[in-house]
Motif scaffolding. Structure first.
Motif, PDB file in Angstrom:
ATOM      1  N   GLU A  41     -12.469  16.155 -25.625  1.00 17.71           N
ATOM      2  CA  GLU A  41     -13.604  15.255 -25.771  1.00 17.71           C
ATOM      3  C   GLU A  41     -13.222  14.077 -26.648  1.00 17.71           C
ATOM      4  O   GLU A  41     -12.406  14.196 -27.571  1.00 17.71           O
ATOM      5  CB  GLU A  41     -14.801  16.008 -26.384  1.00 17.71           C
ATOM      6  N   ARG A  42     -13.834  12.925 -26.349  1.00 21.55           N
ATOM      7  CA  ARG A  42     -13.583  11.707 -27.103  1.00 21.55           C
ATOM      8  C   ARG A  42     -14.205  11.813 -28.500  1.00 21.55           C
ATOM      9  O   ARG A  42     -15.359  12.195 -28.646  1.00 21.55           O
ATOM     10  CB  ARG A  42     -14.161  10.518 -26.352  1.00 21.55           C
ATOM     11  N   GLN A  43     -13.447  11.473 -29.520  1.00 25.06           N
ATOM     12  CA  GLN A  43     -13.914  11.497 -30.891  1.00 25.06           C
ATOM     13  C   GLN A  43     -14.382  10.103 -31.319  1.00 25.06           C
ATOM     14  O   GLN A  43     -14.233   9.122 -30.577  1.00 25.06           O
ATOM     15  CB  GLN A  43     -12.803  11.996 -31.811  1.00 25.06           C
ATOM     16  N   ILE A  44     -14.917  10.015 -32.522  1.00 22.61           N
ATOM     17  CA  ILE A  44     -15.424   8.737 -33.010  1.00 22.61           C
ATOM     18  C   ILE A  44     -14.309   7.706 -33.110  1.00 22.61           C
ATOM     19  O   ILE A  44     -14.501   6.525 -32.812  1.00 22.61           O
ATOM     20  CB  ILE A  44     -16.107   8.932 -34.384  1.00 22.61           C
ATOM     21  N   ASP A  45     -13.117   8.142 -33.513  1.00 22.93           N
ATOM     22  CA  ASP A  45     -11.997   7.200 -33.649  1.00 22.93           C
ATOM     23  C   ASP A  45     -11.327   6.895 -32.321  1.00 22.93           C
ATOM     24  O   ASP A  45     -10.318   6.184 -32.285  1.00 22.93           O
ATOM     25  CB  ASP A  45     -10.978   7.749 -34.641  1.00 22.93           C
TER      26      ASP A  45
END
Length: 1240
Positions: A779-783
């Motif tokens: 999953e895509r993280q904030i960074d």
């Protein structure tokens, strides 16, 4: 006085001169002013909220290169206004079948945009479009503003359909707009006087009236391809009251629509035509379908409609599917679910298969399927079950059928699209989606864990990648978008909470639009905190952002709009009909130009809608129109044409040569015309158009041909073009490339060459992290990085190790398939090929091909085995069928087609599969119920029972051994049944009267039922009856026969003895020899008597009846010469002990019996009550007596909460109380059937 008059005249004359001069000057100024009328875009998607959408269905397989429909879904339309519109149909390219979709939660495929051929991802369920016959249910009744009904079905051309609506519904004045702007460009036709000073240009046009078709309210138009001057038009009158076509006319033009010839005599003056088809591979081949209510036939033309041959049909055509390459190959689907094939363009037809699921048949694809002439079919097997098969073109016998998937599938789930085949399989009560890539084995689609889809729609299979819309378990009006890798197996999240809406035939519309001409650019409407906002992506869903609002409005006032609180939002809804035009348009020939209706603000609304245009693929937008106009592309996208959407007659259109910044006014007819539609020539050129309409309320159809060639001065040269670079807010590397496009300079009026619009240059960019999306399980993280999801455990192996020896180990990233970046960080993020490690098998799955755990005896059961992880080449599989047989396989790849087994006995079998290698094993078990078809259940019990005494109920099944059976018991009117696994139950009735008993036996998929009534009393007497032996010879063992015999015997007893028929019940028992039982019951009025009086009365009746029986007075004639006597009889008591040679034992037995008899005699004398031999007495005070012998069984029943007692048969005391008198056969002599006795 004369001087004064002369002076006055001079003053008036001077004022008129000044007015003339000022008017001339202002007129010249106005000619230079930007003419920005309110406009409406080419309708590509009609707003689904409106009830009166354009009724579009594809009427053939010809391309409709440009389409504009005046529907409520047109750009800028106010969705809160209701009005009726014309019905329009556009044909399109390829082997498409246009048919409204039915069916249900099903897998669906994408469709081509009817207007420009680009992929439209906002569309309903179903696979590819299919040419279909319009049924009355598919035609929308539309009334024009002047009282006319109009419908258009347009083929191989560009159509704009409009209806004349209530004028008031179009007055959408906005307070924020100046009155001057509105008054300058709002009037047409009747209001033309107000803009008479606007400089006006004249277009070259000609008008032709379809004489004699005044009443016709539907039209189907076909322009016969590029470089062809032939136009065919079928007009007809559809009677909405009867639902039939009652008149038709066929017209043909050979001069681009200048003149038309009526062809009714060539096709037959009495022939009523209902439909027009065109071969997608040869536009010269035309097919006309007659109205099946009159005759069922085809008219075929091979010369663009100049001549026709009629061929009779033995079936009614519902839809057609043309072959994508072979021009003469056609599949026809009939109303009775049969599929036919013709390889001679309809001259002869041959049945392919029956029970075909509607719209679930597909042509094979060369290079993927084994043969070109193969058909993919979904056939219906039974309710709730279908099967996926393949057939050869002209030989679909059982020996030539293929079964790519060995088991059954969920109905209406087969989608064959490009390299992929999608099905749904029932597994454990759930629907599991399977996919086959390049016609290989099927595997379950892997969605992120805890994604539990309520519905799944296949949106696109472009670029060797699957885009699916999934409605998760917690969603109602939105879907999540997911994207797969090349095989269509592993899906990752693309965008959450995309707006959805209902379409026709329960189809689902997804607010996702793919911009034509530029790969990877999508627009979508997403729900954010209960607000709908429009987002755009330039890298096929990896990153999304809001649209930047225009900096100024239409009047040049600055717009203050700051993201994320304010942005531009566009309507992306499609029409209620999947082939109607809507409210957003883009074109391959004009990359970067998008025209759509929308609003500026915090969210998307249906009020204050304006028309916006972008020339740089969505980076910047301009507001261009306020009122209702339809806009479409001209000259391969080099120019724009706008026509006002109004209920009033018009005679002007507007042209722009600078991407909508300025508009020029052109007249196309001298008399104002109520416009119903616009047809453009096929292809991208579009320099000739035909406007359809009428001059008055009752006039004929008027066809106005507009030739735009006169306004273009020359052919375009390289100096007429300029370049522009695609970017995303300044970032020029998009999808791994720098792309530069060519477009015409502003206000250049030249004709574009056919291949000039595709000119573009591209350079590869170095790969960066932005070129990669997160892999499955990440999953895509904030960074911006990709990390494993909480549920995902990265594994060293993959599915490739099941069938191969190496695999690509993921880094958590995967490059988008259409991304063309090179080098840079490519090696850092790309998966690394590794040798499959040796590991124990894990994730073994076993289920039947039908997805159920029930099968029938002697039927082939197919078991499917899947292994999630493990080195397939080293892992053996053993399947134990649970009946003493087992089978082993060296590796799992050898059982792709399933394992078949036949069971010879009913029962519950434990079936297990074991996968093992040197490092370990995995085992999975299922329990399979094998049964045979239950045909009948019969309920048996005494017909008369004593109150508060347990009654035993038993069942008999036919056949007797059917496997696992569940019994459901209902007593009286109880709504909740008692459930047992055995066919017997004991029940206690607490009230007198007649009680109903119902039993249902459920075995496998069958349920059978039987009922009977039991009469309950406080007391009664009964006698066993026998018949003369001649009756046995004529006993057929039929229930109705026993009922008749009982009725006759009862009637004889009443006549001979005088006993009331209300106090006698007679039941004839099943079996041989024929026996019966008579019940003497108390009369109803005796309830107030004392018990002794009641018993005395029954004893008297019993004596009278026995006397008559003993004197052979009870007899009847069965037939001539056959007299049957009825006797009173009783069972002989069984010996208390076995006989023995021991004298002492015999003596002891005799003494014991004597003592018992003496005690009984004393008891009887003491009670002063005489016991009549042969009479069975039943009372509520005799708890040790039972009315019949029932073997002990186990019961799962529970007590009745209302007082009646349900007792397990284990606790029922069984006793036979009878005395010997006369002859009575023993139990071994009596052959009892399974049928229940009946009482009269």
């Amino acid at each position: 006085m004369e001087t004064r008059l002369g002076h006055l005249f001079f003053i008036v004359l001077s004022e008129w001169i000044w007015v003339f001069i000022i008017t001339s000057i202002l007129g010249g100024i106005k000619a230079e002013v930007r003419c920005i009328p309110s406009c409406q875009l080419p309708s590509i998607e009609a707003l689904s909220q409106q009830p009166s959408a354009l009724n579009l269905s594809n009427f053939g397989a010809s391309p409709a290169e440009e389409f504009v429909g005046f529907s409520e879904g047109s750009l800028g339309a106010n969705e809160d206004e209701n009005y009726n519109v014309a019905d329009v149909t556009v044909s399109e390219e390829s082997s498409f079948k246009v048919q409204p979709r039915s069916e249900g939660s099903s897998t669906s495929g994408p469709q081509r945009d009817a207007s420009n051929g680009n992929r439209k991802l906002s569309h309903p369920s179903g696979s590819v479009p299919r040419a279909s016959v319009p049924s009355p249910n598919n035609v929308t009744e539309n009334i024009t503003g002047n009282g006319r009904y109009n419908s258009f079905y347009i083929k191989n051309g560009d159509l704009t359909a409009t209806e004349n609506r209530n004028v008031a519904s179009w007055r959408r004045l906005r307070s924020a707009r100046s009155a001057e702007t509105l008054s300058g460009f709002r009037s047409e036709g009747v209001d033309d006087v107000s803009v008479s000073d606007q400089e006006e240009f004249q277009l070259t046009s000609s008008t032709f009236a379809l004489t004699g078709d005044t009443a016709h309210n539907q039209a189907m138009v076909h322009w016969s391809g590029q470089n062809s001057s032939v136009i065919l038009m079928l007009t007809k009158y559809y009677d909405f009251n009867t639902g039939r076509v009652t008149e038709s006319s066929l017209w043909r033009s050979t001069d681009f629509g200048t003149t038309y010839e009526k062809l009714n005599e060539k096709v037959g003056t009495k022939t009523i035509l209902s439909y027009l088809y065109v071969s997608p591979n040869n536009k010269r081949k035309i097919m006309l379908l007659t109205d099946p209510e009159v005759e069922s036939s085809l008219l075929i033309s091979l010369d663009e409609g100049a001549s026709y041959q009629k061929h009779s049909l033995a079936f009614d055509i519902l839809s057609l599917l043309f072959h994508p390459e072979q021009e003469d190959w056609i599949l026809a689907y009939s109303h009775d679910q049969k599929l036919y094939v013709s390889v001679e363009f309809g001259r002869r037809w041959q049945l392919v298969h029956d029970s075909v699921v509607p719209n679930r048949f597909y042509w094979s694809r060369l290079g993927l399927d084994k043969e070109q002439g193969m058909i993919h079919l979904e056939i219906s097997i039974s309710d709730g079950r279908s099967q996926y098969i393949t057939c050869k073109l002209q030989n679909c016998s059982d020996g030539n059928k293929g079964k790519p998937f060995p088991g059954f599938i969920i109905p209406n789930s087969l989608v064959v699209q490009d390299e992929y085949v999608f099905i749904q399989v029932p597994v454990g009560g759930q629907s599991v989606h399977y996919v086959s890539y390049k016609r290989s084995a099927f595997y379950p689609m892997k969605l992120p864990k805890y994604t539990l889809p309520k519905d799944l729609q296949i949106i696109s299979t472009d670029d060797n990648q699957v885009v699916a819309a999934i409605q998760d378990w917690h969603q109602n009006d939105s879907y999540n978008l997911y994207m797969s890798e090349s095989r269509g197996l592993f899906f990752t999240l693309m965008l959450e909470d995309v707006v959805s809406s209902g379409g026709p035939e329960d189809n689902i519309m997804i607010d996702l639009y793919e911009v034509a001409g530029i790969k990877g650019v999508f627009l979508s409407n997403k729900v954010v905190e209960n607000q709908v906002k429009t987002y755009i992506t330039y890298n096929k869903g990896r990153d999304w952002r809001l649209l930047q609002a225009p900096t100024t409005d239409l009047q040049g006032n600055q717009v203050y709009c700051e993201q994320p609180y304010c942005s531009l939002h566009l309507h992306l809804h499609v029409s209620e009909n999947p082939y109607a035009s809507g409210n957003i348009v883009s074109k391959d020939s004009a990359p970067g130009i998008i025209i759509a209706s929308g609003v500026v603000g915090p969210e998307l609304t249906n009020t204050n809608v304006s028309i916006f245009i972008t020339s740089d693929a969505g980076n910047t937008w301009r507001e261009v129109f306020q009122e209702e106009y339809s806009v479409f592309f001209l000259n391969q996208g080099g120019s724009l044409v706008a026509i006002r959407h109004t209920p009033l007659p018009i005679r002007h259109i507007w042209l722009s040569f600078d991407e909508g910044r300025n508009w020029d006014k052109y007249s196309f007819t001298f008399s104002p015309l109520y416009v119903d539609g616009v047809l453009g020539e096929p292809g991208e050129d579009i320099l000739i158009m035909t406007v359809f309409g009428h001059f008055s309320h009752r006039s004929e159809w008027q066809l106005v041909k507009i030739d735009f060639r006169s306004i273009f001065q020359r052919r375009c040269t390289s100096e007429d073009y300029l370049t522009w670079q695609l970017h995303n807010e300044g970032e020029v590397c998009i999808m791994g490339m720098k792309r530069i496009f060519q477009k015409l300079r502003a206000n250049v009026r030249c004709v574009k060459a056919r291949d000039q619009y595709i000119s573009q240059m591209s350079d590869s960019c170095p790969c960066t992290e932005t070129d990669f999306e997160c892999d499955y399980g990440y999953e895509r993280q904030i960074d911006g990085s990709c990390a494993p999801a909480f549920w995902f455990v990265p594994s060293a192996a993959s599915r490739n190790c099941i069938t191969g020896d190496s695999f690509f180990n993921t880094t958590g990233y995967r490059k988008a398939l259409s991304n063309n970046c090179s080098e840079g960080s490519l090696s850092k993020y790309s998966p690394r090929q590794q040798k499959c490690p040796s590991q124990a098998p894990r994730g073994l799955q076993l289920f039947t091909s039908e997805g159920t755990l029930v099968t029938t005896l002697a039927r082939n059961v197919t078991f499917l085995v899947f292994l999630e992880e493990g080195l397939g080449s080293m892992t053996s599989i053993t399947v134990d069928f649970g009946d003493g047989t087992a089978i082993s396989f060296v590796n799992i790849s050898s059982i792709d087609d399933g394992i078949k087994h036949v069971y010879s006995k009913t029962g519950i079998y434990q079936v297990s599969a074991t996968a093992s290698n040197s490092l370990g094993s995995d085992r999975v078990v299922l329990y399979l119920h094998v049964s045979c078809q239950l045909e009948q259940v019969q309920l048996s019990a005494p017909l008369v029972a004593v109150k508060n005494k347990a009654v035993n109920f038993t069942t008999a099944l036919h056949p007797s051994s059917v496997g696992t059976v569940t019994y459901f018991w209902w007593f009286d009117n109880k709504t909740e049944p008692f459930v047992t696994l055995d066919g017997a139950i004991s029940f206690t009735f607490s009230k007198e009267g007649s009680h109903s008993v119902t039993v249902q036996a459920s075995a496998g998929n069958t349920v059978h039922q039987d009922q009977m009534r039991v009469t309950v009393y406080d007391y009664f007497l009964s006698h066993a009856l026998a018949f003369s032996s001649n009756l046995d010879e004529l006993n057929p063992g039929v229930l109705e026969w026993r009922e008749d015999i009982g009725r006759v015997v009862k009637s004889c007893m009443v006549q001979v003895t005088g006993i009331s028929e209300d106090q006698l019940l007679v039941t004839v028992l099943p079996g041989l020899p024929t026996a019966a039982e008579v019940f003497i019951i108390p009369e109803r009025r005796s309830r107030d008597r004392a018990m002794d009086e009641k018993w005395a009365h029954l004893d008297q009746l019993s004596q009278v009846l026995l006397s008559a029986l003993n004197q052979d007075l009870i007899q009847f004639t069965l037939k001539l010469g056959v007299q049957v006597n009825v006797y009173a009889t009783q069972l002989s008591p069984a010996p208390l002990v076995d006989s023995s040679d021991s004298l002492h034992s015999s003596t002891a037995v005799i003494m014991l019996v004597s003592v018992v008899l003496m005690g009984l005699a004393v008891f009887v004398i003491f009670k002063f009550k005489r016991k009549i031999p042969g009479v069975n007495t039943y009372t509520a005070e005799q708890p040790d007596k039972e009315q019949e012998v029932i073997p002990t069984v186990t019961s799962l029943a529970v007590p009745n909460p209302e007082g009646d007692k349900l007792t397990s048969v284990d606790h029922v005391a069984v006793q036979l109380d009878s005395n010997s008198r006369g002859y009575l056969p023993s139990h071994t002599d009596i052959k009892l059937s399974d049928e229940a006795p009946h009482v009269f």
